[in-house]
Design an enzyme around this catalytic site. Sequence first.
Site, PDB file in Angstrom:
ATOM      1  N   THR A  25       7.843   0.684   5.458  1.00  0.00           N
ATOM      2  CA  THR A  25       8.313   1.599   6.515  1.00  0.00           C
ATOM      3  C   THR A  25       7.189   1.731   7.550  1.00  0.00           C
ATOM      4  OG1 THR A  25       7.675   3.405   5.007  1.00  0.00           O
ATOM      5  CG2 THR A  25      10.025   2.914   5.222  1.00  0.00           C
ATOM      6  N   THR A  60       8.089   5.316   1.680  1.00  0.00           N
ATOM      7  CA  THR A  60       7.615   6.547   2.323  1.00  0.00           C
ATOM      8  C   THR A  60       8.389   6.791   3.615  1.00  0.00           C
ATOM      9  OG1 THR A  60       5.405   6.152   1.435  1.00  0.00           O
ATOM     10  CG2 THR A  60       5.601   7.765   3.214  1.00  0.00           C
ATOM     11  N   CYS A 200      -0.216   2.371   4.786  1.00  0.00           N
ATOM     12  CA  CYS A 200       0.202   3.718   4.376  1.00  0.00           C
ATOM     13  C   CYS A 200      -0.483   4.801   5.210  1.00  0.00           C
ATOM     14  CB  CYS A 200      -0.102   3.940   2.889  1.00  0.00           C
ATOM     15  SG  CYS A 200       0.842   2.868   1.784  1.00  0.00           S
ATOM     16  N   ARG A 271      -3.247  -7.186   5.832  1.00  0.00           N
ATOM     17  CA  ARG A 271      -2.304  -6.563   6.761  1.00  0.00           C
ATOM     18  C   ARG A 271      -2.846  -5.224   7.268  1.00  0.00           C
ATOM     19  NH1 ARG A 271       2.880  -6.208   3.157  1.00  0.00           N
ATOM     20  NH2 ARG A 271       1.228  -5.722   1.658  1.00  0.00           N
TER      21      ARG A 271
END
Length: 370
Positions: A25, A60, A200, A271
Site C-alpha cells: 500500500t 497497512t 512502511c 526498495r
Amino acid sequence: NPNIHYTFNEKELKNADFLIITVPTPTDKYKNPDLRFLKSASEIAGRNLKKGATVVYESTVYPGCTEEVCIPILEKESGLKWKSDFFVAYSPERINPGDKNHSLENIVKVVAGDTPQTAQKVADLYKRVVKAGIYIAPSIKIAEAAKVIENTQRDINIAFMNELALLFDKMGLDTREVLKAAATKWNFLKFEPGLVGGHCIPEDPYYLAFKAKEIGFHPELILAGRRINDYMPQFIAQKVVKLLIKAGKIVQNAKVLVLGITFKENVRDVRNSKVVDLVNELEDYGIETSIYDPLANPEDVKWLYQRKLLKSIDENAPYDAVVFAVRHRHFFDIDKDFLEKILNRKGVIIDIKGILSKDKIPEESIYWRL
C-alpha cells in the site's frame, strides 16, 4: 513444503475458506494513498469468492479503508452479501525485516472481524502458527488505526532524533554522545538519527494524514516528522560538500564512495531506499559517486535505479570521501589501515550510522557522524 500450493490460476481461489490479502500500500507522487494493489486484489478475491468464505486483509491502511473501499468491491465482484454470504477480517502484518528475534510466530497478532464470530474464527486460524498470542481488537477500524500508528510513532521518534542532530550539528555537539548520556535515565527512549527508508515507515504516516484531512482535521506533528526525515538526504549531502571544501578538495568530480544502498541494515531489499536520494543529491553537486553493498542484488539496483554497484569496495579507489550509509555487519570489519588505503590524503569520512570507533579513523582524515 508439500502443504503449500502456488498458482497463477485465480479460479483455484474458489476452493479457499480463507483468503488472506497482503499487498503493498504505497503512496502516489502527491503522497496520497495508492490503493491500486489493494483494489486489484479485492477484485480478484471477489470474483472467486465462495459462499461462507472469510477474507482477511493484512495490508497497512487508514482507519475505515477495509469497510469503505475493499468490502464494496468484494460485494460487487462476487454478487454476494457481506456478513451473510461472506465475512471480512483485518489482521495487520507486523514483520520487521532482518530481525531474527521478531518473526511471525514471536509477534503478538492483532485481529479484528466484522462480527465477534469472525474475529474468533480468524484468531483460531492464526493461533496455529503464532506462539506469542492473539489480541482481538474491538473493531476492524481500531485494528487498522493501531497498525498505522505503530509506524507513524516510530517515524516521529526518529524525526525528533534527526531534528536534534540538525540542532546539535549547528552547536558543534556530537549527537550520539548526547544521546548516550541521556540514555542513562531509565525512561529515555532509545532512538537514533538516520535515513528513514523502506515501504512502511515513510509511507504509513501519509495514510493517517490523508484520513485526518478527509474528516477536517489537519495533522501537525505527523507531517512535520515526515518533512524532517525527508530532508535528511539533502542535509547530509550538504555536509559532505562542506567537509570536502574544508579538506581542500575540489567538489566538482570529487570521488565519493557510498557504503550501503539497502533501505536498512543486514537486509537485501533496496526498495524505497533513502540512500538513493542521498546519492542523487551528491551528484547534483557534480560529485562522482560509487556504491558498494555486499548484500544488495546488483540486478535489483540496476532495474530500480539504473545504477551499477561496485564489485569490490576498492574498485574505484582512491576516494576523496567515504559515506557509511547503512549499518551492515560487513562494514564493522573496516579498520584504520583499510581506510588509509582507499582514501586520498585528508579524506572525508561521513558516518551516518555511527559505525566507526575513534581508533579506526586515520589521523589526517576529517570525520563526522550524524
